[in-house]
Design a protein around this motif. Structure first.
Motif, PDB file in Angstrom:
ATOM      1  N   ASN A 161      30.096  17.727  53.930  1.00 51.23           N
ATOM      2  CA  ASN A 161      30.357  19.147  54.174  1.00 51.23           C
ATOM      3  C   ASN A 161      30.266  19.963  52.887  1.00 51.23           C
ATOM      4  O   ASN A 161      29.820  21.115  52.903  1.00 51.23           O
ATOM      5  N   HIS A 184      26.279  26.444  66.156  1.00 47.51           N
ATOM      6  CA  HIS A 184      27.181  25.322  65.911  1.00 47.51           C
ATOM      7  C   HIS A 184      28.632  25.631  66.319  1.00 47.51           C
ATOM      8  O   HIS A 184      29.207  24.883  67.130  1.00 47.51           O
ATOM      9  N   PRO A 185      29.268  26.688  65.805  1.00 50.47           N
ATOM     10  CA  PRO A 185      30.640  26.949  66.238  1.00 50.47           C
ATOM     11  C   PRO A 185      30.736  27.347  67.705  1.00 50.47           C
ATOM     12  O   PRO A 185      31.729  27.027  68.374  1.00 50.47           O
ATOM     13  N   LYS A 234      23.945  20.152  72.585  1.00 51.55           N
ATOM     14  CA  LYS A 234      24.497  20.306  71.240  1.00 51.55           C
ATOM     15  C   LYS A 234      23.444  20.020  70.184  1.00 51.55           C
ATOM     16  O   LYS A 234      22.574  19.180  70.373  1.00 51.55           O
ATOM     17  N   LEU A 251      30.723  24.203  69.840  1.00 50.41           N
ATOM     18  CA  LEU A 251      31.988  23.484  69.729  1.00 50.41           C
ATOM     19  C   LEU A 251      33.072  24.158  70.558  1.00 50.41           C
ATOM     20  O   LEU A 251      33.861  23.481  71.232  1.00 50.41           O
ATOM     21  N   PHE A 252      33.109  25.485  70.508  1.00 51.41           N
ATOM     22  CA  PHE A 252      34.130  26.235  71.243  1.00 51.41           C
ATOM     23  C   PHE A 252      33.961  26.052  72.752  1.00 51.41           C
ATOM     24  O   PHE A 252      34.911  25.680  73.463  1.00 51.41           O
ATOM     25  N   THR A 277      30.905  14.672  67.399  1.00 47.82           N
ATOM     26  CA  THR A 277      31.517  15.603  68.352  1.00 47.82           C
ATOM     27  C   THR A 277      31.039  15.352  69.774  1.00 47.82           C
ATOM     28  O   THR A 277      31.814  15.529  70.729  1.00 47.82           O
TER      29      THR A 277
END
Length: 306
Positions: free
Chosen positions: A174, A274-275, A243, A278-279, A86
């Motif tokens: 995952n 984590h989310p 990150k 990413l957002f 990412t």
């Protein structure tokens, strides 16, 4: 289900897959930008842990009733390496230094397998929250560093197959991560942790995660300005420095902290961070890309415009 055995086997499998997917051959083109490398690796393994210690003391004062396992979780979050895929994807979308992002994200994960357990020990001993690891270091080496190094060693032989089958390997990793998280939260429910602390704890974790992310982002911006990084290098520094990896964080937490009833609390900060990262980074990547399109060809693009 013999969760302990399955988790240990899953940890070795995840790190083996991480080693297989580590495109070391793509690191060469970005290896010469030493200022960018110094900033990113210093933030990942030095400044982030220092901020984590300060954050730990502040939360101890503001929220004295906060469980110690949650403070362990925030300290643990601060010593994790960066994400790989990412960070590179977002840097590319934002028109940043992709080769520099590839080099530093990969280097961060290679170093993280070795340094993260040691940093956890040092930081948590400094905060009085954990005792010596002892023989646990040997177990961590056998279940993380050994399979990771094995995966990297055989990658040249199976590189085409690995790159073609990346979606399948990601699904496998995952799935193992979900199993580890599931068993951790099962233990937490059995220990009635969530009944004891309620929704207020979740809100505090979210506030802490947001504050930590904003603090580190501002520090990266200030350091990049002080180092006079070009706009493309600043973008790579931002996305690689702020990150933190969930894929490596969950397995290492299982090894370092063991199958404790409070492992769910320890994992909570990284599960929120984590989310959120990413957002926010996704929004920033699109913003930087739009800015790049607005800058005429040949015109300078300093960090200030970001």
């Amino acid at each position: 289900m013999h969760a302990d055995f399955l988790n240990n086997a899953g940890i070795a499998l995840i790190l083996f897959v991480q080693g297989l997917a580590m495109a070391v051959e793509r690191m060469k083109s970005g290896a010469g930008n030493w200022r960018l490398h110094l900033i990113i690796q210093s933030f990942t393994f030095l400044l982030f842990p220092v901020v984590g210690l300060a954050f730990n003391e502040i939360t101890r004062i503001i929220w004295p009733s906060e469980p110690s396992a949650l403070r362990d979780g925030f300290l643990y979050l601060c010593v994790l390496p960066s994400t790989v895929s990412t960070s590179v994807v977002l840097t590319t979308v934002a028109k940043g230094n992709t080769s520099g992002a590839i080099f530093n994200a990969a280097l961060s994960n290679i170093l993280g397998v070795m340094f993260t357990p040691l940093l956890v020990r040092l930081l948590m001993q400094a905060s009085g929250q954990v005792s010596s690891f002892g023989p646990l270091l040997l177990k961590i080496t056998l279940l993380t560093l050994a399979p990771f190094a094995l995966g990297m060693a055989i990658r040249p032989l199976v590189r085409k197959w690995v790159d073609a089958g990346r979606p399948m390997l990601n699904m496998l990793s995952n799935g193992v991560i979900l199993l580890i998280v599931y068993t951790a939260f099962c233990d937490s429910v059995e220990g009635r942790i969530w009944q004891h602390y309620g929704i207020g704890l979740t809100i505090k974790v979210l506030i802490g995660v947001i504050a930590l992310f904003i603090t580190m982002s501002l520090l990266v911006w200030a350091a990049s300005n002080a180092a006079r990084l070009e706009r493309e290098d600043f973008i790579a520094a931002l996305f690689c420095s702020v990150k933190k990896t969930l894929a490596m964080g969950i397995p290492l937490a299982q090894l370092i902290f063991g199958a404790k009833g409070n492992l769910g609390l320890i994992l909570l900060p990284i599960m929120f961070y984590h989310p959120f990262q990413l957002f926010v980074c996704g929004l920033l990547a699109n913003h930087f890309a739009d800015q790049k399109r607005e800058i005429p060809v040949g015109e300078a693009s300093p960090i200030a415009q970001s």
